[in-house]
Design a protein around this motif. Structure first.
Motif, PDB file in Angstrom:
ATOM      1  N   MET A  70      62.614  59.044  20.100  1.00  0.00           N
ATOM      2  CA  MET A  70      61.206  58.681  19.995  1.00  0.00           C
ATOM      3  C   MET A  70      60.906  57.373  20.731  1.00  0.00           C
ATOM      4  O   MET A  70      59.806  57.163  21.233  1.00  0.00           O
ATOM      5  N   LEU A  71      61.896  56.492  20.823  1.00  0.00           N
ATOM      6  CA  LEU A  71      61.686  55.219  21.501  1.00  0.00           C
ATOM      7  C   LEU A  71      61.856  55.341  23.010  1.00  0.00           C
ATOM      8  O   LEU A  71      61.083  54.774  23.784  1.00  0.00           O
ATOM      9  N   LEU A  72      62.865  56.098  23.457  1.00  0.00           N
ATOM     10  CA  LEU A  72      63.272  56.087  24.858  1.00  0.00           C
ATOM     11  C   LEU A  72      62.849  57.323  25.634  1.00  0.00           C
ATOM     12  O   LEU A  72      63.092  57.401  26.841  1.00  0.00           O
ATOM     13  N   GLY A  73      62.236  58.311  24.979  1.00  0.00           N
ATOM     14  CA  GLY A  73      61.835  59.526  25.674  1.00  0.00           C
ATOM     15  C   GLY A  73      60.893  59.228  26.830  1.00  0.00           C
ATOM     16  O   GLY A  73      60.109  58.283  26.797  1.00  0.00           O
ATOM     17  N   GLU A  74      60.986  60.054  27.877  1.00  0.00           N
ATOM     18  CA  GLU A  74      60.145  59.874  29.052  1.00  0.00           C
ATOM     19  C   GLU A  74      59.627  61.221  29.541  1.00  0.00           C
ATOM     20  O   GLU A  74      60.312  62.240  29.427  1.00  0.00           O
ATOM     21  N   TYR A 107      58.046  55.659  22.807  1.00  0.00           N
ATOM     22  CA  TYR A 107      57.223  54.479  22.514  1.00  0.00           C
ATOM     23  C   TYR A 107      57.266  53.463  23.643  1.00  0.00           C
ATOM     24  O   TYR A 107      56.228  52.953  24.080  1.00  0.00           O
ATOM     25  N   PHE A 108      58.465  53.150  24.147  1.00  0.00           N
ATOM     26  CA  PHE A 108      58.576  52.130  25.186  1.00  0.00           C
ATOM     27  C   PHE A 108      57.871  52.568  26.473  1.00  0.00           C
ATOM     28  O   PHE A 108      57.231  51.758  27.144  1.00  0.00           O
ATOM     29  N   ALA A 109      57.979  53.848  26.830  1.00  0.00           N
ATOM     30  CA  ALA A 109      57.302  54.339  28.026  1.00  0.00           C
ATOM     31  C   ALA A 109      55.789  54.228  27.876  1.00  0.00           C
ATOM     32  O   ALA A 109      55.076  53.881  28.828  1.00  0.00           O
ATOM     33  N   ALA A 110      55.277  54.514  26.681  1.00  0.00           N
ATOM     34  CA  ALA A 110      53.833  54.436  26.444  1.00  0.00           C
ATOM     35  C   ALA A 110      53.340  52.999  26.588  1.00  0.00           C
ATOM     36  O   ALA A 110      52.279  52.752  27.188  1.00  0.00           O
ATOM     37  N   ALA A 112      48.241  53.589  13.984  1.00  0.00           N
ATOM     38  CA  ALA A 112      48.529  53.307  15.389  1.00  0.00           C
ATOM     39  C   ALA A 112      49.798  54.000  15.850  1.00  0.00           C
ATOM     40  O   ALA A 112      49.969  54.270  17.042  1.00  0.00           O
ATOM     41  N   LEU A 113      50.719  54.280  14.943  1.00  0.00           N
ATOM     42  CA  LEU A 113      51.928  55.046  15.241  1.00  0.00           C
ATOM     43  C   LEU A 113      52.059  56.163  14.214  1.00  0.00           C
ATOM     44  O   LEU A 113      51.949  55.914  13.010  1.00  0.00           O
ATOM     45  N   SER A 114      52.307  57.374  14.704  1.00  0.00           N
ATOM     46  CA  SER A 114      52.494  58.514  13.802  1.00  0.00           C
ATOM     47  C   SER A 114      53.633  59.380  14.308  1.00  0.00           C
ATOM     48  O   SER A 114      53.800  59.547  15.522  1.00  0.00           O
ATOM     49  N   MET A 115      54.416  59.920  13.388  1.00  0.00           N
ATOM     50  CA  MET A 115      55.451  60.886  13.743  1.00  0.00           C
ATOM     51  C   MET A 115      54.959  62.271  13.351  1.00  0.00           C
ATOM     52  O   MET A 115      54.606  62.508  12.198  1.00  0.00           O
ATOM     53  N   TYR A 116      54.935  63.179  14.328  1.00  0.00           N
ATOM     54  CA  TYR A 116      54.496  64.549  14.079  1.00  0.00           C
ATOM     55  C   TYR A 116      55.692  65.494  14.106  1.00  0.00           C
ATOM     56  O   TYR A 116      56.679  65.239  14.794  1.00  0.00           O
ATOM     57  N   CYS A 148      53.491  59.719  18.276  1.00  0.00           N
ATOM     58  CA  CYS A 148      52.164  59.558  18.872  1.00  0.00           C
ATOM     59  C   CYS A 148      51.783  58.077  18.817  1.00  0.00           C
ATOM     60  O   CYS A 148      51.705  57.487  17.737  1.00  0.00           O
ATOM     61  N   THR A 149      51.577  57.477  19.989  1.00  0.00           N
ATOM     62  CA  THR A 149      51.182  56.070  20.094  1.00  0.00           C
ATOM     63  C   THR A 149      49.687  56.003  20.379  1.00  0.00           C
ATOM     64  O   THR A 149      49.236  56.382  21.458  1.00  0.00           O
ATOM     65  N   ARG A 150      48.924  55.535  19.415  1.00  0.00           N
ATOM     66  CA  ARG A 150      47.474  55.442  19.575  1.00  0.00           C
ATOM     67  C   ARG A 150      47.072  54.019  19.974  1.00  0.00           C
ATOM     68  O   ARG A 150      47.713  53.052  19.562  1.00  0.00           O
ATOM     69  N   ALA A 151      45.998  53.920  20.741  1.00  0.00           N
ATOM     70  CA  ALA A 151      45.501  52.619  21.206  1.00  0.00           C
ATOM     71  C   ALA A 151      46.651  51.800  21.779  1.00  0.00           C
ATOM     72  O   ALA A 151      46.897  50.657  21.381  1.00  0.00           O
ATOM     73  N   ALA A 152      47.368  52.397  22.734  1.00  0.00           N
ATOM     74  CA  ALA A 152      48.552  51.751  23.307  1.00  0.00           C
ATOM     75  C   ALA A 152      48.220  50.391  23.923  1.00  0.00           C
ATOM     76  O   ALA A 152      49.081  49.511  24.009  1.00  0.00           O
TER      77      ALA A 152
END
Length: 239
Positions: free
Chosen positions: A14-18, A40-43, A179-183, A227-231
């Motif tokens: 979830m952190l490093l996916g691209e 998350y980091f890519a976002a 602001a952060l959600s796991m689906y 899901c990263t909202r309002a990045a």
């Protein structure tokens, strides 16, 4: 132990996916339509606030912190943030706070604990150290994955992240979400947040044909996405 390792790697995904282009992967039987997942980091690198410096502790002065606060103002950021940082950044911020004028609450800045019913004891129990600056409240916590030398601790590239503690309103539906959600996939009471099953010939499990052998195989499966909202209101701290 196996489940804990699996959960660590799930969090890493979830952190490093691209995301990837159509022709980014060739061979190996992978479908060219495989789009990947934005971690998350890519976002944050693409749409958020990125803080970096040549030295080993990007955030170790009030002036640097104030620059971030002014950028948060531009982005209409909420007034409360959770900061998850590695050990070097953790100590650098502690030193920065200690260099301020001592008060009855902290050694540097007045503490506020809004997210924890404004109780210092609750924040301490959860491992957070909270302070305010320029109308913003920051709750600092160390991040295990960034300290583990076998995981992200092997690199100094990511030193931490600042996550807004707010609900983001969808412009179309008007619904609010964190602001952060796991689906994860779910249907009719079944979901793939974390599946676990055992096959083998012991513990009463004989469903993989290993009759007569003394083993048990533990399986884990998780189909999730972050899901990263309002990045634009999130901050990434880089080394």
């Amino acid at each position: 132990e196996a489940r804990a390792r699996f959960e660590d790697r799930r969090e890493m995904m979830m952190l490093l996916g691209e995301k990837r282009g159509d022709n980014a992967i060739t061979g190996g039987g992978l479908d060219n339509e495989l789009a990947g997942s934005e971690g998350y980091f890519a976002a944050i690198e693409a749409r958020g606030i990125n803080v970096s410096n040549a030295n080993s502790n990007p955030l170790d002065s009030f002036s640097e912190f104030d620059d971030i606060i002014m950028e948060l103002d531009k982005q209409g950021a909420p007034s409360e943030y959770a900061m998850y940082v590695n050990r070097k950044q953790d100590l650098a911020i502690d030193d920065m706070l200690a260099s301020g004028i001592a008060t009855g609450v902290t050694a540097g800045l007045p503490g506020q604990f809004g997210a924890f019913n404004n109780e210092a004891d609750m924040a301490v129990k959860l491992g957070f150290k909270s302070f305010t600056r320029g109308g913003y409240t920051f709750h600092k916590h160390d991040w295990k994955l960034l300290n583990d030398p076998t995981l992200l601790g092997a690199s100094n590239y990511v030193q931490g992240a600042m996550i807004p503690l707010s609900q983001v309103t969808d412009a179309r539906s008007g619904m609010k979400a964190p602001a952060l959600s796991m689906y994860y996939k779910e249907a009719n009471g079944y979901n793939r947040e974390m599946e676990h099953w055992v096959t083998g010939s012991i513990l009463g499990h004989t469903n993989n044909g290993d009759v007569g052998t003394d083993n048990a195989v533990f399986h884990y499966r998780s189909e999730i996405a972050l899901c990263t909202r309002a990045a634009n209101q999130h901050v990434m701290i880089k080394g």
